[in-house]
Motif scaffolding. Sequence first.
Motif, PDB file in Angstrom:
ATOM      1  N   ARG A 197      43.098  48.263  28.809  1.00 15.05           N
ATOM      2  CA  ARG A 197      43.269  49.222  29.899  1.00 15.05           C
ATOM      3  C   ARG A 197      43.070  48.558  31.255  1.00 15.05           C
ATOM      4  O   ARG A 197      43.804  48.822  32.202  1.00 15.05           O
ATOM      5  CB  ARG A 197      42.298  50.399  29.745  1.00 15.05           C
ATOM      6  CG  ARG A 197      42.690  51.401  28.682  1.00 15.05           C
ATOM      7  CD  ARG A 197      41.883  52.694  28.789  1.00 15.05           C
ATOM      8  NE  ARG A 197      40.449  52.521  28.881  1.00 15.05           N
ATOM      9  CZ  ARG A 197      39.606  52.481  27.847  1.00 15.05           C
ATOM     10  NH1 ARG A 197      40.071  52.622  26.625  1.00 15.05           N
ATOM     11  NH2 ARG A 197      38.308  52.325  28.035  1.00 15.05           N
ATOM     12  N   LEU A 221      46.131  46.499  32.081  1.00 17.54           N
ATOM     13  CA  LEU A 221      47.236  47.358  32.511  1.00 17.54           C
ATOM     14  C   LEU A 221      47.028  47.864  33.934  1.00 17.54           C
ATOM     15  O   LEU A 221      47.968  47.918  34.732  1.00 17.54           O
ATOM     16  CB  LEU A 221      47.398  48.532  31.548  1.00 17.54           C
ATOM     17  CG  LEU A 221      47.930  48.197  30.155  1.00 17.54           C
ATOM     18  CD1 LEU A 221      47.882  49.423  29.257  1.00 17.54           C
ATOM     19  CD2 LEU A 221      49.341  47.648  30.240  1.00 17.54           C
ATOM     20  N   ASN A 222      45.792  48.236  34.258  1.00 21.74           N
ATOM     21  CA  ASN A 222      45.492  48.699  35.622  1.00 21.74           C
ATOM     22  C   ASN A 222      45.718  47.589  36.645  1.00 21.74           C
ATOM     23  O   ASN A 222      46.239  47.835  37.731  1.00 21.74           O
ATOM     24  CB  ASN A 222      44.060  49.221  35.721  1.00 21.74           C
ATOM     25  CG  ASN A 222      43.889  50.564  35.054  1.00 21.74           C
ATOM     26  OD1 ASN A 222      44.850  51.292  34.838  1.00 21.74           O
ATOM     27  ND2 ASN A 222      42.653  50.887  34.700  1.00 21.74           N
ATOM     28  N   LEU A 256      49.422  47.187  37.124  1.00 20.75           N
ATOM     29  CA  LEU A 256      49.937  48.305  37.901  1.00 20.75           C
ATOM     30  C   LEU A 256      49.615  48.134  39.386  1.00 20.75           C
ATOM     31  O   LEU A 256      50.478  48.357  40.251  1.00 20.75           O
ATOM     32  CB  LEU A 256      49.359  49.623  37.377  1.00 20.75           C
ATOM     33  CG  LEU A 256      49.827  50.894  38.060  1.00 20.75           C
ATOM     34  CD1 LEU A 256      51.306  51.112  37.807  1.00 20.75           C
ATOM     35  CD2 LEU A 256      49.032  52.084  37.544  1.00 20.75           C
ATOM     36  N   LYS A 288      51.817  45.461  40.901  1.00 13.21           N
ATOM     37  CA  LYS A 288      53.178  45.972  41.078  1.00 13.21           C
ATOM     38  C   LYS A 288      53.257  46.861  42.312  1.00 13.21           C
ATOM     39  O   LYS A 288      54.186  46.742  43.119  1.00 13.21           O
ATOM     40  CB  LYS A 288      53.615  46.744  39.834  1.00 13.21           C
ATOM     41  CG  LYS A 288      55.038  47.203  39.873  1.00 13.21           C
ATOM     42  CD  LYS A 288      55.399  47.930  38.600  1.00 13.21           C
ATOM     43  CE  LYS A 288      56.826  48.471  38.681  1.00 13.21           C
ATOM     44  NZ  LYS A 288      57.188  49.236  37.505  1.00 13.21           N
ATOM     45  N   GLU A 289      52.284  47.762  42.491  1.00 14.74           N
ATOM     46  CA  GLU A 289      52.254  48.639  43.660  1.00 14.74           C
ATOM     47  C   GLU A 289      52.140  47.824  44.951  1.00 14.74           C
ATOM     48  O   GLU A 289      52.780  48.139  45.955  1.00 14.74           O
ATOM     49  CB  GLU A 289      51.099  49.621  43.560  1.00 14.74           C
ATOM     50  CG  GLU A 289      51.298  50.718  42.540  1.00 14.74           C
ATOM     51  CD  GLU A 289      50.077  51.616  42.409  1.00 14.74           C
ATOM     52  OE1 GLU A 289      49.077  51.407  43.143  1.00 14.74           O
ATOM     53  OE2 GLU A 289      50.122  52.525  41.568  1.00 14.74           O
TER      54      GLU A 289
END
Length: 185
Positions: free
Chosen positions: A85, A88-89, A92, A95-96
């Motif tokens: 997790r 993945l965070n 993310l 990417k942002e």
Amino acid sequence: MSKIWARVAGLFRSKSFIGADKTGNKYFSRTEQIDGLVKEKRWVVFRREEDPTSIPVEWICWLNGQRKRAPTPEEMADLDARRERVKLNVALLKKEEEEKKAREGTGGKITSIGKVEGPDLTSFVRHFPEDSKGDKAEEASKEADQSRVKEHEPEIVTGEPPESKTTEPSGSGSSFRPGTWQPPS
């Protein structure tokens, strides 16, 4: 000789399997009596080559005695899920951040955040006299230093003549005057 034989025989007799990790490393434990004290020995048998980096942190803590109980398979599964997790965070968020940079059109340039100009020194400059500009700055600085030394120097009245100021610290006891010695420049 009997102690050595007992120790070798104890390696095979009293070891107990504690658990295994997801890479196949097996963990064992045994208790032995050394000088009247019962101590627990813990070790790992690697599945492939001896690679200490393949041991999970929880098992390292158990091997070093930082944990009393070995990690359970459920605990290991929970920790692995948590690590996934977090990965993945992080992906993310990266990417942002890249999308935000693309929208702003920075193209990878680093821009400064906050104030661009230097710090406000007006309150700092107020402490200096008005005529402390140019060549007069050194004179004003020396005068300020001398006045500070005189302010903090206690008045000592003795029957002896005043001592000359030297570049080396001297004196002790009653002749000591704080702030009179200055290191050579």
